[in-house]
Design a protein around this motif. Structure first.
Motif, mmCIF file in Angstrom:
data_model
loop_
_atom_site.group_PDB
_atom_site.id
_atom_site.type_symbol
_atom_site.label_atom_id
_atom_site.label_comp_id
_atom_site.label_asym_id
_atom_site.label_seq_id
_atom_site.Cartn_x
_atom_site.Cartn_y
_atom_site.Cartn_z
ATOM 1 N N PHE A 135 69.897 -60.453 2.678
ATOM 2 C CA PHE A 135 69.722 -61.523 3.666
ATOM 3 C C PHE A 135 71.020 -62.306 3.917
ATOM 4 C CE2 PHE A 135 64.915 -61.572 3.238
ATOM 5 C CZ PHE A 135 64.681 -61.344 4.579
ATOM 6 N N PRO A 136 71.756 -62.722 2.877
ATOM 7 C CA PRO A 136 72.989 -63.485 3.139
ATOM 8 C C PRO A 136 74.024 -62.682 3.932
ATOM 9 C CG PRO A 136 72.278 -63.787 0.865
ATOM 10 C CD PRO A 136 71.436 -62.691 1.430
ATOM 11 N N VAL A 137 74.153 -61.385 3.614
ATOM 12 C CA VAL A 137 75.112 -60.539 4.330
ATOM 13 C C VAL A 137 74.715 -60.406 5.791
ATOM 14 C CG1 VAL A 137 76.080 -58.217 4.499
ATOM 15 C CG2 VAL A 137 75.716 -59.254 2.255
ATOM 16 N N ALA A 138 73.430 -60.080 6.018
ATOM 17 C CA ALA A 138 72.956 -59.896 7.387
ATOM 18 C C ALA A 138 73.080 -61.176 8.195
ATOM 19 C CB ALA A 138 71.508 -59.414 7.374
ATOM 20 N N SER A 139 72.833 -62.304 7.541
ATOM 21 C CA SER A 139 72.924 -63.585 8.237
ATOM 22 C C SER A 139 74.371 -63.911 8.600
ATOM 23 C CB SER A 139 72.350 -64.692 7.355
ATOM 24 O OG SER A 139 72.423 -65.940 7.993
ATOM 25 N N VAL A 152 70.405 -58.140 14.196
ATOM 26 C CA VAL A 152 70.980 -57.484 13.022
ATOM 27 C C VAL A 152 70.955 -55.980 13.274
ATOM 28 C CG1 VAL A 152 70.764 -57.055 10.549
ATOM 29 C CG2 VAL A 152 70.226 -59.326 11.465
ATOM 30 N N THR A 153 72.048 -55.311 12.996
ATOM 31 C CA THR A 153 72.167 -53.878 13.216
ATOM 32 C C THR A 153 72.435 -53.163 11.895
ATOM 33 O OG1 THR A 153 73.103 -54.273 15.404
ATOM 34 C CG2 THR A 153 73.404 -52.075 14.470
ATOM 35 N N ALA A 154 71.719 -52.062 11.645
ATOM 36 C CA ALA A 154 71.956 -51.260 10.448
ATOM 37 C C ALA A 154 73.249 -50.466 10.605
ATOM 38 C CB ALA A 154 70.787 -50.309 10.199
ATOM 39 N N PHE A 200 64.799 -57.735 9.772
ATOM 40 C CA PHE A 200 65.757 -58.817 9.523
ATOM 41 C C PHE A 200 65.999 -59.623 10.797
ATOM 42 C CE2 PHE A 200 66.253 -57.038 5.504
ATOM 43 C CZ PHE A 200 67.252 -57.654 4.751
ATOM 44 N N THR A 201 66.075 -58.930 11.927
ATOM 45 C CA THR A 201 66.271 -59.615 13.214
ATOM 46 C C THR A 201 65.132 -60.604 13.464
ATOM 47 O OG1 THR A 201 67.527 -57.768 14.176
ATOM 48 C CG2 THR A 201 66.409 -59.257 15.712
ATOM 49 N N ARG A 202 63.897 -60.163 13.232
ATOM 50 C CA ARG A 202 62.740 -61.042 13.439
ATOM 51 C C ARG A 202 62.796 -62.248 12.506
ATOM 52 N NH1 ARG A 202 59.433 -56.158 12.864
ATOM 53 N NH2 ARG A 202 59.096 -55.204 14.906
ATOM 54 N N LEU A 203 63.119 -61.990 11.253
ATOM 55 C CA LEU A 203 63.031 -63.044 10.243
ATOM 56 C C LEU A 203 64.200 -64.019 10.306
ATOM 57 C CD1 LEU A 203 61.773 -60.809 7.300
ATOM 58 C CD2 LEU A 203 60.453 -62.571 8.486
ATOM 59 N N LEU A 204 65.370 -63.532 10.670
ATOM 60 C CA LEU A 204 66.552 -64.397 10.717
ATOM 61 C C LEU A 204 66.756 -65.037 12.084
ATOM 62 C CD1 LEU A 204 69.090 -62.214 8.680
ATOM 63 C CD2 LEU A 204 67.928 -64.302 7.914
ATOM 64 N N GLY A 205 66.075 -64.495 13.115
ATOM 65 C CA GLY A 205 66.227 -65.046 14.442
ATOM 66 C C GLY A 205 67.571 -64.743 15.071
#
Length: 291
Positions: free
Chosen positions: A153-157, A226-228, A218-223
């Motif tokens: 989560f921290p990286v994706a954010s 996010v791309t893999a 992750f896109t849904r949850l972080l708003g």
């Protein structure tokens, strides 16, 4: 009496709480009492025993009709594989002394593979050693845990990228919520097939997901988008080595090589499969950092 080794972990707590909801007595076996409060609150008896102290483990298991055992890898110690071998030996010795009627072991997808594929090979050894015991056994092989990705989560954010060792990022693979593993384990403990001395059950989620699907969650949850992104194979060992020991990094590199070859870290051909109900977004939402 049901004894749950590692009851403070995600799977162990889920098994313990599911069993307690049915009203049966549960003995939660922990390394220390520091994490005992949630288990005491749901009515578990508490026993303290180190995983590598067979005498203490045997005393903690004594009198239990069924025992759930787990051998979690410790990724930060110098030799993760050797440590797991010592823990398995200790668990074996304790079970030989306590002699419960039934042992349910949390194992891993790919434990049937004869080649060295890293972490699943350690669980193949776990199963082989437990197979030497005379009591009834259930090997519950778990797919990769959805919640494990929450560490990213921290990286994706920060960079809107979800690094993946699964290649290609649109290939689906088996994964499951740890909560569902514990619930299915509880059901198997309560309703074992008395005609089968050694049973293998695989558990995965209601559907398979890809790294790209995780990025969508992750896109849904972080708003935020996010791309893999696939981590290049040449960078794996160094990347793992930033957070785990070289021994653990080696086990993980072999694991993802096997994943990406396809068909290895999977259900054993003809194997029994149980399916959890938790979807990916729901499982990850429970691990979303506050704020």
């Amino acid at each position: 009496m049901y004894a749950i080794l590692g009851a403070a972990g995600k799977i162990g707590y889920s098994t313990s709480s599911t069993l307690r909801q049915t009203g049966v007595p549960v003995r939660a076996i922990l390394r220390s009492k520091a994490k005992s409060d949630p288990l005491s609150a749901i009515g578990c008896d508490i026993a303290v025993a180190d995983l590598q102290d067979p005498n203490a483990l045997a005393q903690a298991i004594a009198g239990a009709n069924a025992v759930q055992v787990i051998c979690p890898p410790l990724p930060h110690i110098p030799n993760t594989a050797d440590d797991m071998v010592r823990s398995i030996g200790s668990i074996m010795e304790a079970l030989e002394k306590a002699r419960p009627d039934l042992v349910l072991a949390i194992s891993d997808y790919g434990a049937h593979v004869r080649d060295d594929i890293g972490m699943p090979t350690m669980f193949r050894y776990f199963e082989e050693r437990l197979a030497e015991l005379p009591m009834r056994k259930i090997f519950l092989r778990s797919a990769e845990h959805m919640e494990g990705w929450a560490a990213l989560f921290p990286v994706a954010s920060a960079i809107s990228t979800l690094p993946s060792f699964h290649h290609p990022v649109d290939r689906e693979f088996p994964t499951v919520s740890a909560r569902d593993v514990g619930m299915i384990a509880a059901d198997l403990l309560l309703r074992p097939d008395l005609e089968i001395n050694q049973r293998v059950v695989h558990v995965e989620g209601p559907r398979r997901y890809s790294a790209a699907d995780f990025a969508t969650a992750f896109t849904r949850l972080l708003g935020r988008d996010v791309t893999a992104e696939a981590v290049p194979r040449a960078e794996w060992f160094e990347t793992f080595g930033r957070v785990v020991s070289p021994s653990a990094a080696d086990l993980l590199v072999k694991l993802y090589d096997a994943h990406n070859r396809g068909g290895l870290v999977d259900v054993e051909p003809g194997g029994e499969v149980r399916y959890g109900t938790s979807d990916l977004t729901g499982a990850l939402r429970s691990r979303l950092p506050a704020g």
